[in-house]
Design a protein around this motif. Structure first.
Motif, PDB file in Angstrom:
ATOM      1  N   THR A  70       0.787  -1.129   0.089  1.00 10.53           N
ATOM      2  CA  THR A  70       0.045   0.091  -0.055  1.00 10.53           C
ATOM      3  C   THR A  70       0.740   1.289  -0.176  1.00 10.53           C
ATOM      4  OG1 THR A  70      -1.654  -1.333   1.067  1.00 10.53           O
ATOM      5  CG2 THR A  70      -1.836   1.269   1.309  1.00 10.53           C
ATOM      6  N   TYR A  71       0.699   2.012  -0.990  1.00  9.39           N
ATOM      7  CA  TYR A  71       1.286   3.195  -1.140  1.00  9.39           C
ATOM      8  C   TYR A  71       0.657   4.391  -0.711  1.00  9.39           C
ATOM      9  CZ  TYR A  71       5.249   0.653  -3.176  1.00  9.39           C
ATOM     10  OH  TYR A  71       6.033  -0.136  -3.342  1.00  9.39           O
ATOM     11  N   VAL A  72      -0.643   4.443  -0.907  1.00 11.60           N
ATOM     12  CA  VAL A  72      -1.802   5.512  -0.650  1.00 11.60           C
ATOM     13  C   VAL A  72      -2.770   5.075   0.214  1.00 11.60           C
ATOM     14  CG1 VAL A  72      -3.265   7.036  -1.669  1.00 11.60           C
ATOM     15  CG2 VAL A  72      -1.261   6.520  -2.939  1.00 11.60           C
ATOM     16  N   LYS A  73      -3.050   5.578   1.444  1.00 11.97           N
ATOM     17  CA  LYS A  73      -4.018   5.259   2.430  1.00 11.97           C
ATOM     18  C   LYS A  73      -4.743   6.526   2.693  1.00 11.97           C
ATOM     19  CE  LYS A  73      -4.405   2.491   6.545  1.00 11.97           C
ATOM     20  NZ  LYS A  73      -3.285   1.840   7.619  1.00 11.97           N
ATOM     21  N   ASP A  74      -6.268   6.301   2.648  1.00  7.08           N
ATOM     22  CA  ASP A  74      -7.103   7.319   3.103  1.00  7.08           C
ATOM     23  C   ASP A  74      -6.726   8.662   2.196  1.00  7.08           C
ATOM     24  OD1 ASP A  74      -8.341   5.828   4.907  1.00  7.08           O
ATOM     25  OD2 ASP A  74      -6.800   6.198   6.399  1.00  7.08           O
ATOM     26  N   GLY A  75      -6.294   8.319   0.900  1.00  9.81           N
ATOM     27  CA  GLY A  75      -6.230   9.558  -0.041  1.00  9.81           C
ATOM     28  C   GLY A  75      -4.943  10.362   0.172  1.00  9.81           C
ATOM     29  N   ARG A  76      -3.842   9.823   1.179  1.00 12.12           N
ATOM     30  CA  ARG A  76      -2.719  10.347   1.303  1.00 12.12           C
ATOM     31  C   ARG A  76      -1.479   9.447   1.127  1.00 12.12           C
ATOM     32  NH1 ARG A  76      -2.235  14.092   6.052  1.00 12.12           N
ATOM     33  NH2 ARG A  76      -3.822  15.561   5.368  1.00 12.12           N
ATOM     34  N   ILE A  77      -0.467  10.049   0.408  1.00 14.52           N
ATOM     35  CA  ILE A  77       0.731   9.161   0.148  1.00 14.52           C
ATOM     36  C   ILE A  77       1.497   8.844   1.396  1.00 14.52           C
ATOM     37  CG2 ILE A  77       2.659   9.270  -1.307  1.00 14.52           C
ATOM     38  CD1 ILE A  77       1.522  10.968  -3.352  1.00 14.52           C
ATOM     39  N   LEU A  78       1.851   7.819   1.461  1.00 13.75           N
ATOM     40  CA  LEU A  78       2.588   7.138   2.649  1.00 13.75           C
ATOM     41  C   LEU A  78       3.963   7.676   2.646  1.00 13.75           C
ATOM     42  CD1 LEU A  78       0.723   3.822   3.167  1.00 13.75           C
ATOM     43  CD2 LEU A  78       0.225   5.961   4.370  1.00 13.75           C
TER      44      LEU A  78
END
Length: 83
Positions: A70-78
């Protein structure tokens, strides 16, 4: 989705549709094991989707994947991927 050259590298597929008719999608299915995957794809419900799906999809690809990152979570880039 912004223009990406590799998307145009598809034989016999027109990519010059009007902007309001551009669609790109991805569906990811995960299974506990090969028998669970086989049971899913051999089910009458899934088999009945094959012919109608051809009207909407230009290609279907299947890959064995050992990990999904997962690189993007809840619309935010991790800051770093998550497993």
């Amino acid at each position: 989705m912004p223009w990406y050259e590799k998307l145009w590298d598809t034989p016999d597929v027109a990519h010059d549709n009007p902007k309001d008719q551009h669609f790109h999608a991805s569906l990811i299915l995960g299974f506990a094991d090969q028998s669970a995957r086989a049971a899913f794809f051999e089910s009458p419900e899934v088999k009945s989707l094959s012919d109608p799906l051809a009207s909407f999809a230009s290609a279907v690809h299947a890959y064995d994947v050992s990990a999904a990152l997962t690189y993007v979570k809840d619309g935010r880039i991790l800051p770093h991927y998550e497993e």
